[in-house]
Design an enzyme around this catalytic site. Structure first.
Site, short mmCIF file in Angstrom:
data_model
loop_
_atom_site.label_atom_id
_atom_site.label_comp_id
_atom_site.label_asym_id
_atom_site.label_seq_id
_atom_site.Cartn_x
_atom_site.Cartn_y
_atom_site.Cartn_z
N THR A 136 -5.78 8.33 1.90
CA THR A 136 -4.64 9.00 2.53
C THR A 136 -4.12 10.14 1.66
O THR A 136 -3.69 11.18 2.20
CB THR A 136 -3.54 8.00 2.85
OG1 THR A 136 -3.25 7.21 1.68
CG2 THR A 136 -3.95 7.07 3.97
N LYS A 142 -5.45 -3.32 -1.71
CA LYS A 142 -4.53 -2.40 -2.38
C LYS A 142 -3.16 -2.63 -1.77
O LYS A 142 -2.96 -2.43 -0.57
CB LYS A 142 -4.98 -0.95 -2.18
CG LYS A 142 -3.99 0.08 -2.71
CD LYS A 142 -4.43 1.50 -2.36
CE LYS A 142 -3.38 2.53 -2.79
NZ LYS A 142 -3.75 3.92 -2.41
N TYR A 171 -5.96 -2.03 2.66
CA TYR A 171 -4.91 -1.21 2.04
C TYR A 171 -3.63 -1.36 2.85
O TYR A 171 -3.58 -1.00 4.03
CB TYR A 171 -5.39 0.24 1.99
CG TYR A 171 -4.39 1.27 1.51
CD1 TYR A 171 -3.24 0.95 0.79
CD2 TYR A 171 -4.62 2.62 1.79
CE1 TYR A 171 -2.35 1.92 0.37
CE2 TYR A 171 -3.74 3.61 1.36
CZ TYR A 171 -2.60 3.24 0.65
OH TYR A 171 -1.73 4.22 0.24
N TYR A 228 0.76 3.62 13.34
CA TYR A 228 1.46 3.90 14.58
C TYR A 228 1.35 2.76 15.61
O TYR A 228 2.35 2.34 16.17
CB TYR A 228 1.03 5.22 15.24
CG TYR A 228 1.87 5.52 16.47
CD1 TYR A 228 3.16 6.03 16.32
CD2 TYR A 228 1.42 5.23 17.75
CE1 TYR A 228 3.97 6.24 17.42
CE2 TYR A 228 2.23 5.44 18.85
CZ TYR A 228 3.49 5.95 18.69
OH TYR A 228 4.30 6.14 19.78
N ARG A 277 4.24 4.05 5.08
CA ARG A 277 3.56 5.16 5.74
C ARG A 277 2.97 4.77 7.09
O ARG A 277 2.81 5.62 7.97
CB ARG A 277 2.45 5.71 4.84
CG ARG A 277 2.90 6.32 3.53
CD ARG A 277 3.74 7.59 3.68
NE ARG A 277 2.98 8.74 4.10
CZ ARG A 277 2.68 9.78 3.32
NH1 ARG A 277 3.05 9.80 2.06
NH2 ARG A 277 2.00 10.80 3.80
N ILE A 309 -4.74 1.97 -7.89
CA ILE A 309 -5.27 3.11 -7.14
C ILE A 309 -4.14 4.13 -7.11
O ILE A 309 -3.14 3.95 -6.42
CB ILE A 309 -5.75 2.69 -5.75
CG1 ILE A 309 -6.91 1.69 -5.90
CG2 ILE A 309 -6.22 3.92 -4.96
CD1 ILE A 309 -7.47 1.15 -4.60
#
Length: 293
Positions: free
Chosen positions: A44, A161, A133, A107, A138, A204
């Site tokens: 991302t 992650k 992840y 979303y 976000r 990360i």
């Protein structure tokens, strides 16, 4: 298992949004020279949401080819469509990626069962190690530890992650006792040191884009259980951990890298350049870490 500091690599672009292939090559070489332990290509932070499928795979291939086995390359292959995530992961496996980092669908906000089936479907379709992840700030969806525990039982799913940025979540994941072969990575630089000292396997990192050697050394000290040395190394980086998010990632980190002369000025809409009012904040954070621009 890949341990240590894994950079969430930016995708360099010209002012018109074209990918800067030479700058990408130089970034890969720089990270290898500085000791970075692994590269995440087109995660991302690499603006995966604005690259089309062909560009996405082309950038991953370029990183794999440039790394040439010198450092592990993890392909960012997340999507809010399971079919698209499978396609990206298949193509990444075919071009030699060592693993895939797959963000939770964004979303559409699937429930926990939907998250489980999403990752399970990818793992069953592609023979490539998969790291899930979780970044609810976000994506709008939070993958709970109980779901991570279920995913850890699926062949090919080798780690997670976690970027919620809360130590309570770190402790919950550690309490699951997922075993020595399931990797736990911090996705939050501000809490990475403490997470690794408690039992996580690496970070990360966004900060590693601008301070790769320092992040490698800090993670190595934490992995060795040297809490005093890890704290000493992490202290000058604290402002970066905070202020590289003064506006949404990757705006501040790409601005910093451009000022360091490592990439161009490019972003793609709907991202726009870092606000002028934030430039002094990022500059001060870089200076605190000993990075001059």
């Amino acid at each position: 298992m890949i341990k240590g500091s894994l950079v969430a690599l930016v995708t360099p672009m010209d002012a018109d949004g074209a990918i800067q292939w030479d700058a990408l090559d130089r970034l890969v070489d720089w990270h290898i020279a500085e000791g970075t332990d692994g590269i995440v290509a087109v995660g991302t932070t690499g603006e995966s949401a604005t690259l089309d499928l062909d560009e996405h795979i082309a950038v991953i291939k370029r990183v794999v080819d440039r790394a040439c086995g010198r450092i592990p390359v993890i392909a960012g292959t997340g999507a809010n469509s399971t079919a698209e995530a499978i396609e990206l992961t298949e193509k990444s496996a075919a071009i030699g990626a060592d693993a895939a980092l797959i963000v939770t669908p964004y979303y559409n906000k699937p429930p926990q069962e939907g998250l489980f089936r999403h990752y399970k479907a990818i793992a069953e379709a592609v023979d490539l190690p998969i790291i899930a992840y979780n970044v609810p700030g976000r994506t709008g969806v939070d993958m709970l530890p109980a779901t991570v525990a279920r995913l850890a039982q699926v062949p090919n799913i080798v780690g997670v992650k976690e970027a919620k940025g809360e130590m309570a979540r770190v402790r919950e994941l550690l309490a699951l006792g997922l075993g020595p072969t399931f990797a736990l990575y911090s996705g939050d630089d501000a809490t990475a040191r403490e997470s690794i000292l408690l039992g996580f396997h690496g970070d990360i990192s966004v900060t590693a884009n601008v301070a790769p050697e320092a992040m490698h050394q800090m993670c190595a000290a934490a992995l060795a259980g040297d809490s005093a040395r890890a704290a000493e190394l992490d202290a000058p980086l604290q402002a970066l951990h905070r202020d590289l998010f003064v506006e949404p990632n990757p705006l501040p980190v790409k601005w910093a890298l451009a000022r360091m002369g490592r990439i161009g000025e490019g972003l793609r809409l709907p991202l726009v350049p870092l606000a002028t009012s934030c430039e002094s904040t990022v500059t001060a954070a870089l200076a605190e870490a000993g990075i001059q621009i």
